[in-house]
Design an enzyme around this catalytic site. Structure first.
Site, short mmCIF file in Angstrom:
data_model
loop_
_atom_site.label_atom_id
_atom_site.label_comp_id
_atom_site.label_asym_id
_atom_site.label_seq_id
_atom_site.Cartn_x
_atom_site.Cartn_y
_atom_site.Cartn_z
N HIS A 17 -4.73 -1.36 -5.79
CA HIS A 17 -4.05 -0.42 -6.12
C HIS A 17 -5.03 0.91 -6.65
O HIS A 17 -5.47 0.68 -7.52
CB HIS A 17 -3.13 -1.04 -7.36
N ASP A 55 0.76 -1.16 0.11
CA ASP A 55 0.10 0.10 0.02
C ASP A 55 0.59 1.28 0.14
O ASP A 55 0.47 2.12 0.49
CB ASP A 55 -0.96 -0.02 1.40
P1 GDP Z 1 -0.76 0.52 -3.51
O1 GDP Z 1 -1.54 -0.82 -3.03
O2 GDP Z 1 0.56 0.47 -3.39
O3 GDP Z 1 -1.32 0.91 -5.00
O4 GDP Z 1 -1.31 1.41 -2.66
P2 GDP Z 1 -3.11 1.85 -2.19
O5 GDP Z 1 -3.74 2.49 -3.16
O6 GDP Z 1 -3.46 0.51 -1.56
O7 GDP Z 1 -2.69 2.89 -0.84
C1 GDP Z 1 -2.20 4.09 -1.28
C2 GDP Z 1 -2.95 5.05 -0.64
O8 GDP Z 1 -2.20 6.22 -0.84
C3 GDP Z 1 -4.25 5.32 -1.78
O9 GDP Z 1 -5.35 5.67 -0.79
C4 GDP Z 1 -3.86 6.52 -2.59
O10 GDP Z 1 -5.06 7.17 -3.06
C5 GDP Z 1 -3.00 7.27 -1.67
N1 GDP Z 1 -1.95 8.16 -2.24
C6 GDP Z 1 -0.94 7.70 -3.15
N2 GDP Z 1 -0.05 8.63 -3.27
C7 GDP Z 1 -0.61 9.69 -2.56
C8 GDP Z 1 0.08 11.14 -2.25
O11 GDP Z 1 0.97 11.61 -2.63
N3 GDP Z 1 -0.66 11.79 -1.37
C9 GDP Z 1 -2.02 11.27 -0.86
N4 GDP Z 1 -2.73 12.48 -0.11
N5 GDP Z 1 -2.57 10.10 -1.16
C10 GDP Z 1 -1.71 9.41 -2.05
P1 IMO Z 2 -1.17 -4.06 -2.39
O1 IMO Z 2 -0.64 -4.67 -3.59
C1 IMO Z 2 -1.36 -4.61 2.08
C2 IMO Z 2 -1.19 -8.69 3.42
C3 IMO Z 2 -2.24 -9.12 4.42
C4 IMO Z 2 -1.68 -10.33 5.09
C5 IMO Z 2 -0.55 -10.83 4.18
C6 IMO Z 2 -0.86 -12.12 3.57
O2 IMO Z 2 -2.31 -3.29 -2.28
O3 IMO Z 2 0.06 -3.31 -1.71
P2 IMO Z 2 -2.47 -12.75 1.72
O4 IMO Z 2 -4.02 -12.26 1.28
O5 IMO Z 2 -1.49 -12.20 0.26
O6 IMO Z 2 -2.17 -14.11 1.64
O7 IMO Z 2 -2.13 -11.98 2.96
O8 IMO Z 2 -0.22 -9.83 3.27
N1 IMO Z 2 -1.43 -8.21 2.18
C7 IMO Z 2 -1.47 -6.85 1.96
N2 IMO Z 2 -1.39 -5.59 2.57
N3 IMO Z 2 -1.45 -4.25 0.44
C8 IMO Z 2 -1.61 -5.35 -0.30
O9 IMO Z 2 -1.67 -5.47 -1.68
C9 IMO Z 2 -1.71 -6.79 0.48
N4 IMO Z 2 -1.98 -8.06 -0.03
C10 IMO Z 2 -1.72 -8.82 1.06
O10 IMO Z 2 -3.05 -8.05 5.00
O11 IMO Z 2 -1.09 -9.49 6.19
MG MG Z 3 -2.96 -1.27 -1.75
#
Ligand code: GDP
Ligand code: IMO
Ligand code: MG
Length: 423
Positions: A41, A13
């Site tokens: 994502h 994340d």
């Molecule tokens: P990913 O799984 O790595 O793609 O990340 P996620 O989407 O799960 O979580 C990243 C969060 O941060 C999301 O809610 C995005 O909208 C937010 N985000 C990403 N870059 C920025 C930033 O530069 N500023 C702010 N405020 N939010 C961001």
């Molecule tokens: P993105 O791509 C954050 C975490 C779960 C758990 C561990 C194993 O959005 O960064 P799984 O379901 O893969 O067997 O869970 O990994 N986990 C994530 N945490 N972002 C994710 O994906 C995750 N995908 C799995 O919470 O701790």
């Molecule tokens: Mg994510």
């Protein structure tokens, strides 16, 4: 030509989705190379707010091909649902492809994940990720190519249901029948057969045509099955080298590796998290969940654990990935803090350590913090590095010096345009 790999440098994340959407403005192809719909994502652009689980984040760029690669595990129901949601939002899917060698998450995999979690798990996303990878490595799982012939599928299905239902019975969960699965398979064939491609041909043609290819990672370094905080990890390899394994091309063809990290830390699920904040501080950075960039799981909606930036984690992620550049997201989320803490080292049994300890010791480390002054300025209004407040520049430079990798991209807001490029 450039082959870029974009991976998470923390616990997942980090903002990979936002960065891949941004980088794909200059890409000919984006390949998701591992993981499954445990991913969430987030992409926020002129088309809306999206949380992509399987479809690569280049899908919003009309000229960009998008391949769900061989190293992934694909739940066909989730993929079909995601495709429909994208189409309903007006996003064309003519560039979407699925590797015929990708593994399928079958209906019993999430059921088993759920059952196993309910008897004491690690806090998985319950999407059947570990169960599908386990069956892959036991060499008894279904691949996307199996959809081509329903008779072959049926032949594999029957013996498989015997052991699946025995396992489910052990947990007291309901069995699966041949009939319901064959009905599903027929529906999947209709939607997914047009997407199937030979991944070797797709990737090697792109390489020989000198195209710009991005390999999009899922999760982050600390959750790698071998290199992360085992057993609180996922069942795949969210590290750059695996892009080459999954893509079936020589690792030396990778031109650059970009590590994405958040300006603080977050994690979902159980396991050690050395820089975790107390709940009062965490609540400020997490938000209420009302905004798409608040810290709630993009897949499960779970409230994320929040911590200060952990430089030992970033140094470790760099050591195992070899970052050429870093992208830091969410700088703007620190705008209202008077003071910002950064963990520069861990102390274990009274001594500063330089290695990443094993999981058991990671629970025991004492983070050593440096406290920096905040900047108390709205950075979302800045459009260049020079415009950032001095204390924000200090924060960025401290990270660069400690990790030894330049931060070339700075996220200062959730939208596509909120990226500052630093030369
Ligand atoms: P990913 O799984 O790595 O793609 O990340 P996620 O989407 O799960 O979580 C990243 C969060 O941060 C999301 O809610 C995005 O909208 C937010 N985000 C990403 N870059 C920025 C930033 O530069 N500023 C702010 N405020 N939010 C961001
Ligand atoms: P993105 O791509 C954050 C975490 C779960 C758990 C561990 C194993 O959005 O960064 P799984 O379901 O893969 O067997 O869970 O990994 N986990 C994530 N945490 N972002 C994710 O994906 C995750 N995908 C799995 O919470 O701790
Ligand atoms: Mg994510």
């Amino acid at each position: 030509m450039a082959v870029k790999v974009v991976v998470g440098a923390q616990f997942g994340d980090e903002g990979k989705g936002k960065m891949v959407d941004w980088f794909s403005g200059c890409a000919d192809m984006v390949v998701r190379f591992q993981g499954g719909d445990n991913a969430g994502h987030t992409v926020i652009n002129e088309h809306g707010v999206f949380r992509l689980h399987l479809v690569p984040c280049g899908i919003f760029r009309p000229g960009c091909k998008c391949l769900i690669g061989t190293g992934t595990v694909v739940n066909p129901d989730v993929l079909i649902e995601e495709m429909e949601a994208l189409q309903n939002a007006g996003i064309g899917l003519e560039n979407l492809m699925l590797s015929e060698k990708a593994q399928l998450i079958m209906p019993w995999h999430p059921a088993l994940d759920e059952a196993m979690e309910s008897t004491g798990g690690i806090g998985t996303t319950k999407r059947g990720i570990g169960q599908a990878y386990a069956d892959k490595y036991l060499r008894r799982n279904f691949r996307a190519e199996d959809l081509r012939d329903p008779d072959v599928f049926r032949e594999k299905l029957n013996p498989c249901l015997e052991y699946v239902n025995a396992q489910l019975a052990y947990y007291g969960s309901a069995p699966f029948s041949e009939k319901e699965n064959m009905e599903k398979i027929l529906a999947w064939r209709e939607k997914l057969l047009p997407l199937l491609r030979d991944p070797f041909e797709v990737i090697h043609t792109a390489l020989s045509d000198n195209l710009n290819i991005i390999f999009e990672g899922q999760l982050g370094a600390m959750k790698d099955i071998d290199l992360g905080i085992y057993p609180y990890v996922t069942s795949s390899h969210p590290v750059a080298a695996y892009a080459a394994v999954s893509g079936g091309f020589p690792a030396k063809r990778i031109d650059s590796v970009i590590g994405v990290f958040k300006a603080f830390s977050s994690a979902v699920g159980a396991g050690p998290f050395p820089t975790e904040m107390d709940e009062a501080d965490a609540a400020l950075l997490r938000g209420t969940g009302a905004n798409p960039d608040d810290e709630y799981g993009a897949r499960t909606g779970r409230s994320r654990r929040i911590g200060w930036l952990d430089l030992p984690v970033l140094r470790y992620a760099n050591a195992i990935n070899g970052f050429d550049e870093l992208a830091m997201t969410k700088l703007d989320k620190l705008d209202t803090l008077h003071e910002i803490r950064v963990c520069t080292h861990y102390r274990l049994d009274g001594r500063i350590i330089t290695n990443m300890p094993n999981t058991r010791d990671l629970y025991r480390v004492e983070p050593v913090y440096e406290t920096l002054p905040g900047w108390m300025t709205d950075t979302t209004r800045c459009s260049s590095f020079d415009e950032l407040p001095e204390n924000a520049k200090l924060y960025i430079r401290l990270i660069e010096e400690n990790v030894g990798v330049p931060i070339r991209y700075i996220g200062n807001g959730p939208n596509r345009e909120n990226v500052i490029e630093k030369m």
